[in-house]
Design a protein around this motif. Structure first.
Motif, short mmCIF file in Angstrom:
data_model
loop_
_atom_site.label_atom_id
_atom_site.label_comp_id
_atom_site.label_asym_id
_atom_site.label_seq_id
_atom_site.Cartn_x
_atom_site.Cartn_y
_atom_site.Cartn_z
N ALA A 101 0.82 -1.21 0.00
CA ALA A 101 0.00 0.00 0.00
C ALA A 101 0.86 1.26 0.00
O ALA A 101 0.43 2.30 -0.51
CB ALA A 101 -0.93 0.00 1.20
N ILE A 102 2.07 1.16 0.56
CA ILE A 102 2.94 2.33 0.61
C ILE A 102 3.86 2.39 -0.61
O ILE A 102 3.90 3.39 -1.34
CB ILE A 102 3.78 2.33 1.90
N THR A 103 4.60 1.32 -0.84
CA THR A 103 5.62 1.35 -1.90
C THR A 103 5.02 1.29 -3.30
O THR A 103 5.58 1.90 -4.22
CB THR A 103 6.60 0.18 -1.74
N GLY A 104 3.90 0.59 -3.48
CA GLY A 104 3.32 0.49 -4.81
C GLY A 104 2.93 1.85 -5.39
O GLY A 104 3.49 2.30 -6.39
N PRO A 105 1.97 2.56 -4.76
CA PRO A 105 1.57 3.88 -5.29
C PRO A 105 2.70 4.91 -5.27
O PRO A 105 2.86 5.67 -6.23
CB PRO A 105 0.43 4.30 -4.35
N VAL A 106 3.48 4.93 -4.18
CA VAL A 106 4.54 5.94 -4.08
C VAL A 106 5.61 5.72 -5.14
O VAL A 106 6.04 6.68 -5.81
CB VAL A 106 5.18 5.94 -2.67
N SER A 107 6.05 4.49 -5.32
CA SER A 107 7.09 4.22 -6.33
C SER A 107 6.57 4.49 -7.73
O SER A 107 7.30 4.99 -8.60
CB SER A 107 7.58 2.77 -6.22
N TYR A 108 5.28 4.20 -7.97
CA TYR A 108 4.68 4.45 -9.28
C TYR A 108 4.64 5.95 -9.58
O TYR A 108 5.08 6.40 -10.65
CB TYR A 108 3.27 3.86 -9.32
N LEU A 109 4.11 6.72 -8.65
CA LEU A 109 4.03 8.17 -8.83
C LEU A 109 5.42 8.80 -8.88
O LEU A 109 5.67 9.73 -9.66
CB LEU A 109 3.22 8.80 -7.71
N LEU A 110 6.35 8.28 -8.08
CA LEU A 110 7.71 8.80 -8.08
C LEU A 110 8.37 8.56 -9.43
O LEU A 110 9.01 9.47 -9.99
CB LEU A 110 8.51 8.12 -6.96
#
Length: 318
Positions: A101-110
């Protein structure tokens, strides 16, 4: 009038409402046989190494199999044990979902935002900056660097500076303390997240027709954010979907990060994941039936996440 069908008529696309679905599919396959022939090597390998293992895992998950004896049928007992008796698995699910939930969206947007920034640079500068951001994802020394920065003795960079500032009086056992393990693993995972998806986003930005921005300005687009939402992102949907699949795969399969930093198992199972649980029962205990049940659950979770992301991306630009 002759009843013969010309070659041109035989090769023309046929509307689906003129024949059954199966007949239409077979007609189209014959018409495009050269393309299917070219795809055959990949298709065969995909079936052998992806489809068959998934189907086999689903079957074995309903058996008791130890790789030495023939599988013994036991129905849903593995799943009952998994959800009702295995407390470590439930903890692994919790850790995996938190991490995803944290790394998936954040890494994608990053990856998307950094690629957008890099795309605006001059070509030569862009190549250098791309390498700088991409390097951590392929470097085998990343984990060594982070373990050095957060070394458990007073010589580690983090401990040394915290002690110098008077914040702590004795070294913190960063990767041996359950309070810090998950947070540090998430940070390292994000640090190494600018990988293949990042490169695909840069390639996607390069394919956008510049004339579309000029036409959009005439239609009322007023700033760069509107250009990004209404023109750029809808144009590069294939790259966005590819990046989303990679982000989901990496976020649910981050066991390697934890093992490299914290060992296996992590202290107090603080960063124990479904991938670790799968490796424990499949690679060490050789309870293949039970491990297959774990794999099937992980497959269902990842498939569901992919469906949700696909529907979300379909709304981009609306």
């Amino acid at each position: 009038m002759s009843g013969k069908v010309s070659k041109a008529d035989a090769n023309r696309p046929v509307a689906r409402d003129e024949m059954s679905k199966l007949a239409w599919t077979w007609k189209e396959m014959k018409r495009n046989k050269t393309a299917y022939f070219m795809l055959a090597p990949f298709l065969i390998l995909f079936i052998i190494f992806t489809v068959l293992p998934v189907v086999l895992s689903m079957f074995l998950s309903l058996t008791d199999f130890n790789m030495l004896e023939m599988p013994g049928w036991q129905g849903i007992k593995n799943y009952t044990r998994l959800f009702l008796e295995d407390e470590i698995f439930m903890l692994a699910c919790q850790n995996t979902l938190i991490f995803a939930a944290i790394t998936g969206p954040v890494s994608y947007l990053l990856s998307l935002l950094v690629a957008w920034f890099v795309n605006e640079l001059a070509p030569k500068v862009r190549a250098v900056v791309t390498l700088i951001f991409y390097a951590p994802s392929i470097s085998g020394q990343v984990y060594l660097i982070w373990k050095t920065l957060f070394s458990s003795d007073s010589y580690g960079w983090a401990n040394a500076n915290l002690m110098k500032l008077g914040i702590i009086t004795q070294p913190i056992l960063w990767f041996e303390d359950a309070n810090y393990v998950m947070g540090l693993c998430i940070v390292v995972a994000l640090w190494t997240s600018l990988g293949t998806a990042f490169l695909s986003f840069i390639a996607g930005f390069q394919t956008v027709d510049r004339s579309m921005y000029e036409a959009a300005a005439v239609d009322g687009i007023k700033n760069r954010w509107q250009e990004l939402w209404y023109i750029t992102l809808p144009t590069m949907r294939p790259q966005m979907m590819f990046g989303a699949v990679l982000a989901i795969t990496n976020s649910f399969g981050f066991g390697g990060v934890v093992t490299a930093l914290c060992g296996f198992p992590s202290v107090g199972y603080a960063a124990h994941t479904i991938m670790h649980h799968l490796d424990d029962y499949g690679g060490q205990r050789y309870e293949i039936g039970y491990a297959s049940a774990i794999a099937v659950v992980l497959f269902i979770i990842m498939y569901g996440a992919n469906v949700i992301i696909k529907k979300a991306l379909a709304k981009v630009g609306e």
